[in-house]
Design a protein around this motif. Structure first.
Motif, PDB file in Angstrom:
ATOM      1  N   VAL A  26       0.678  -1.309  -0.043  1.00 19.04           N
ATOM      2  CA  VAL A  26      -0.072   0.114  -0.168  1.00 19.04           C
ATOM      3  C   VAL A  26       0.958   1.339  -0.035  1.00 19.04           C
ATOM      4  N   LEU A  27       0.506   2.053  -0.973  1.00 15.53           N
ATOM      5  CA  LEU A  27       1.116   3.525  -0.901  1.00 15.53           C
ATOM      6  C   LEU A  27       0.093   4.445  -1.275  1.00 15.53           C
ATOM      7  N   ASN A  28      -0.225   5.265  -0.356  1.00 10.87           N
ATOM      8  CA  ASN A  28      -1.474   6.235  -0.654  1.00 10.87           C
ATOM      9  C   ASN A  28      -0.918   7.435  -0.371  1.00 10.87           C
ATOM     10  N   ASP A  29      -1.624   8.393  -1.071  1.00  9.04           N
ATOM     11  CA  ASP A  29      -1.318  10.126  -0.807  1.00  9.04           C
ATOM     12  C   ASP A  29      -2.839  10.247  -0.356  1.00  9.04           C
ATOM     13  N   ASP A  30      -2.582  10.418   1.131  1.00  9.04           N
ATOM     14  CA  ASP A  30      -3.863  11.060   1.874  1.00  9.04           C
ATOM     15  C   ASP A  30      -3.734  12.248   2.277  1.00  9.04           C
TER      16      ASP A  30
END
Length: 69
Positions: free
Chosen positions: A42-46
């Motif tokens: 998982v790699l998210n920009d939140d």
């Protein structure tokens, strides 16, 4: 070989208080052509609105790293 993605190709979601871009597909989220890399799943920009956030939730056997900007 990793390929460069345009930010517009990255799937996302907008829940009002949370604007998320999912770099990898996991479950129903993200562009299915963007697969996890090894143990990095998982790699998210939140973008999280002030005075909000995630409630308590369970992640078994997962290390989470947060970068606050």
């Amino acid at each position: 070989m990793l390929q460069h993605k345009q930010f517009s190709e990255i799937s996302g979601a907008d829940a009002g208080w949370l604007k998320a871009k999912h770099h990898f597909a996991i479950g129903p989220y993200g562009n299915p052509t963007h697969k996890p890399i090894g143990n990095l799943i998982v790699l998210n920009d939140d973008e999280i609105a002030p005075h909000t956030g995630f409630g308590l939730h369970h992640h078994a056997d997962v290390e989470i790293v947060s970068y606050i900007r």
